[in-house]
Structure formats: structure tokens, C-alpha cells
Design a protein around this motif. Structure first.
Motif, short mmCIF file in Angstrom:
data_model
loop_
_atom_site.label_atom_id
_atom_site.label_comp_id
_atom_site.label_asym_id
_atom_site.label_seq_id
_atom_site.Cartn_x
_atom_site.Cartn_y
_atom_site.Cartn_z
N ASP A 289 0.83 -1.20 0.00
CA ASP A 289 0.00 0.00 0.00
C ASP A 289 0.87 1.26 0.00
N GLN B 272 0.63 4.23 -2.80
CA GLN B 272 0.28 5.59 -2.37
C GLN B 272 1.47 6.54 -2.45
N SER C 145 -5.60 -0.92 -2.14
CA SER C 145 -4.34 -0.43 -1.57
C SER C 145 -4.32 1.09 -1.44
#
Length: 446
Positions: A244, A248, A273
Motif C-alpha cells: 500500500d 500511495q 491499496s
């Protein structure tokens, strides 16, 4: 489906016809209904091209393959062909039930140089016989932000030195940014990451004679390197879920298999995610459509030797007293390697089933997968991804010898627990290695 059939038929018109009636019983580990439909389509197409040959497709759960094969051998009802993972293939080869002559002939017809070297070597016996033919698999490596690497003048993370340098430079803990993801939980992801690094340092669990050799300077050095890398990991015990951070925009690189490809390329798949639900340190984010373009893949890590990690499954012809069955089996195998048939099979699981023959990954038909993922990567990246199969290795197969004890060690999480004690509990690498060795000795002695 009609278009697939037409494509397969048109590309296979030059196949020779067989005379006489014969049956090829094909056991496949692909038991899902949709996959069985695809394999039945391939079998039906082959039957239309080869007069008098019937292909009987039988789904067999991979966990039951060895048991069912033992029963079939005892009853004299073995199939002519199976599709199964490499560990089972090597075990059947050692039992002497595989038809290596068919495999030799197929390799000669296709060309040994067409196969990815490591994949073919994985299924080769100590006396250079092919116990099976590599057909599909997944590969692990390091997925990394090539745009970040380029901005900072960093080399690709394909060596220990390059990995550590990049992990350190790309870590900014004050801004919740981390250089790398390695596993530090007591699970299989941790073992998979460690195994690739260990193999690149020539560490092993067993030698070719079956002696346990895990407690070695090479293994200790790998554990110490692993502990260094954990300094640039997100805090706390971590596993694959910490991808994740990468999705991000908070991580420079991470170990993962080719199963991640659609997550990096498709917004619908990536959304799991992009939330803050899995990590309180993450605020969530929106899908970055340029992430797939800015991501590169290093499938092979080099230190004392080159190593990639993954799994592969192959096709295995079994011994038969019928020359007609043997010939039909060989022709069916070669039909399954024909690009149109092969691509149809691989597209059952894009990213999870990757080709073992060079050139397939760049084929326009292969790039046109049902999910629209591969085109977003492009032919050059796809070629780079599957190149990892040239150096694929494992702890369980050493110089053509298989050691099932390695699977038992894996099942009991000996290595992940060792690494957890070092990276999370701050145990000394030597003490943790000694304890792991004692556990392994106990398992081997059972």
C-alpha cells in the motif's frame, strides 16, 4: 471463444495427422470451471486437427496429485500427460515413471535455446534428463520507482550494494516515506524475500548429498544484510500488505511476484491499496495512472551469483507401453506450445501464468490479454519481467535432487520466525540462526 478457436486452428494447420485411434489422458491442476472450459477448448481443437486422437482432460487438485498418481501406478492406469508444479514433477522423475524420451524430443523440436535456461534446469535430473517441460509460472523480484531512481542517479536494484544504497537514499521517515519493503512477519512472504537474497549469496538448506547446510557463513551474512534492509522498512512487523505504501507514493521499491501487475496498472484492482484502512500511518490516495509507466522490475539479484525466485509448473509425459499414445502425447505437448494455444492457456491467469518460451511475452497476441494489463507495460518490460526465469532457483531442488524436507521446513515457518526474532525482537543473527538450525535438524530427523 469462437475467435480463440479460429486463431488456434489457423495457426495449427501444418500439424501432421495421426493414423489410428488413441487416447491421451491429461491430468491438469487447473481445476476451476472457467479454466477447465479453456483447456477443453484446446483439447477439442487438437482432436479436430488430429484424426483418431481423443484427449481426456481430468482435473486433479495439486494437493492430491501424488496420492492419485500412486493409486494409478498401482492399478496400471496412469495418465499419459500431467500438468503440475515442479516439486511434484521432480519427485515423479525420481520414481522413474516419466517418459524422458518424449521430453528430449520436444526440446529438440522446439529448440533448447527457446526455453528460459533456469526453468529448464529446474526440471533437469542429476544425469541431465528432462523430468518435465516448463510451461508456466510466476516470478518474484523488486518493483521500483524508476523515475525516483533516475532523479537520484541510482542504479537498478539488482545487486546487494545497489539495493542497500537505494533503500537508504529513498527513506525519509519524517515524511513517512520508506526505501524498501521486505517481510518481517512470521509468514511465507518473509521467507520468499529472504530466499531470493540467500540464493544470490549461494546459501542453501541442503547440499546435493542431502546434508543440512543452512548454518553457514553465507546464510549468516544474508541474515545480517536482511536486518540492515529492515531499517528502511515501514515500522512494525510487515508482510506483502505494505505494498500500500508503494501504491500511495510512499515507498521506493518492494519485493513482489508478477501477481502485482494488475494492481499497478488498473484503478479498479488498485483501490484496495489506496485506503487508510490497513495502515493508520497512510492517509489514502488516488490511483496514479502513470505508476505503471514509472515502475520498473528487477527480477534477478546478484551478489555471489545471480538468482531469481518463483514457482513453475510443467508438462510431464508418463511412460506407456503404447507407441501410439507416446506419439500422440508428444504431438499434444507441441500443440500446447504452439503460440496460439500457449497464449490461450496463459491468459487464464495474466501475471500468474508467465511463459517459459522466449519470444512469447513480446508476442502482440500475448500482450492483448483479457484484462488489458500487458499492453500498459509494453513488449520491452514484459521481456524483462520473464527474463527472471533464466536464473530461477529454490532451496528444495539442488543439482537435480529434490528434498521434501525443505517443504516441511517451509510449512513450519522456521525461516520467517528466525527473521522475525532478528528484525523485530532484536535477537542476534548468529543466535537466531543456531536456533533455526536446531529446528531444522529436528524436522529432518522425523
Amino acid at each position: 471463444m469462437k475467435n480463440q478457436t479460429a486463431l488456434i486452428v489457423s495457426s495449427s494447420l501444418l500439424f501432421s495427422q495421426l493414423a489410428g485411434a488413441t487416447t491421451v489422458e491429461f491430468w491438469t491442476a487447473q481445476t476451476q470451471t472457467d479454466r477447465m472450459q479453456t483447456i477443453e477448448l484446446l483439447a477439442s481443437t487438437f482432436e479436430a486437427l488430429y484424426d483418431g486422437v481423443t484427449v481426456k482432460v481430468v482435473p486433479v487438485d495439486e494437493n492430491e496429485m501424488a496420492t492419485q498418481m500412486a493409486a494409478a501406478v498401482a492399478a496400471g492406469t496412469t495418465p499419459q500427460l500431467i500438468e503440475v508444479n515442479s516439486e511434484i514433477i521432480m519427485a515423479f522423475g525420481e520414481e522413474g515413471i516419466v517418459n524422458t524420451k518424449v521430453h528430449d524430443s520436444v526440446v529438440a523440436d522446439i529448440g533448447k535455446e527457446r526455453f528460459h535456461k533456469g526453468a529448464l534446469t529446474t526440471l533437469t535430473s542429476p544425469d541431465d534428463q528432462y523430468y518435465g517441460l516448463p510451461y508456466h509460472g510466476w516470478i518474484q523480484g523488486i518493483w521500483y520507482r524508476k523515475d525516483w531512481f533516475d532523479e537520484k542517479g541510482l542504479a537498478a536494484p539488482n545487486s546487494w550494494e545497489n539495493i542497500e544504497t537505494a533503500a537508504k537514499m529513498l527513506t525519509d521517515k519524517s515524511n513517512n516515506q520508506y526505501g524498501i519493503l521486505i517481510g518481517t512477519k512470521q509468514d511465507s512472504y518473509t521467507e520468499q524475500v529472504f530466499t531470493q537474497l540467500a540464493l544470490s549469496n549461494n546459501a542453501a538448506e541442503f547440499d546435493s548429498k542431502g546434508s543440512l547446510v543452512f548454518n553457514s557463513p553465507a546464510t549468516l551474512e544474508t541474515i545480517e544484510f536482511y536486518k540492515k534492509l529492515s531499517e528502511y522498512n515501514p515500522p512494525g512487523p510487515q508482510n506483502w500488505r505494505a505494498r500500500d505504501y508503494y501504491l500511495q507514493g510512499k515507498m521506493g521499491m518492494f519485493f513482489y511476484s508478477t501477481y502485482i501487475m494488475d494492481d499497478l496498472a488498473l484503478a479498479e484492482v488498485a483501490k484496495g491499496s489506496l485506503t487508510s484502512e490497513n495502515f493508520k500511518e497512510l492517509s489514502g490516495g488516488t490511483f496514479d495512472p502513470d505508476l505503471v509507466k514509472n515502475t520498473a522490475f528487477a527480477p534477478i539479484i546478484s551478489h555471489k551469483s545471480a538468482a531469481s525466485y518463483g514457482t513453475l509448473s510443467g508438462l510431464v509425459a508418463l511412460k506407456t507401453s503404447s507407441m501410439a499414445q507416446s506419439d500422440a502425447t508428444k504431438d499434444f505437448i507441441e500443440f500446447m506450445y504452439d503460440p496460439a494455444s500457449y497464449i490461450t492457456f496463459l491468459h487464464m491467469a495474466p501475471g500468474g501464468m508467465n511463459p517459459m518460451l522466449k519470444g512469447i511475452a513480446e508476442d502482440p497476441a500475448y500482450l492483448d490479454d483479457p484484462n488489458g494489463v500487458f499492453k500498459l507495460y509494453g513488449a520491452d518490460k514484459m521481456k524483462q519481467i520473464v527474463s527472471g526465469f533464466d536464473d530461477i532457483r529454490s532451496f528444495s531442488v539442488v543439482e537435480g535432487m529434490t528434498f521434501p524436507e525443505s517443504g516441511e521446513i517451509f510449512a513450519k515457518s522456521v525461516i520467517p520466525r528466525m527473521l522475525y526474532s532478528v528484525t523485530i525482537e532484536d535477537e542476534s543473527p548468529k543466535k537466531a540462526l543456531d536456533a533455526a538450525e536446531q529446528e531444522m535438524k529436528a524436522i529432518v530427523a522425523q
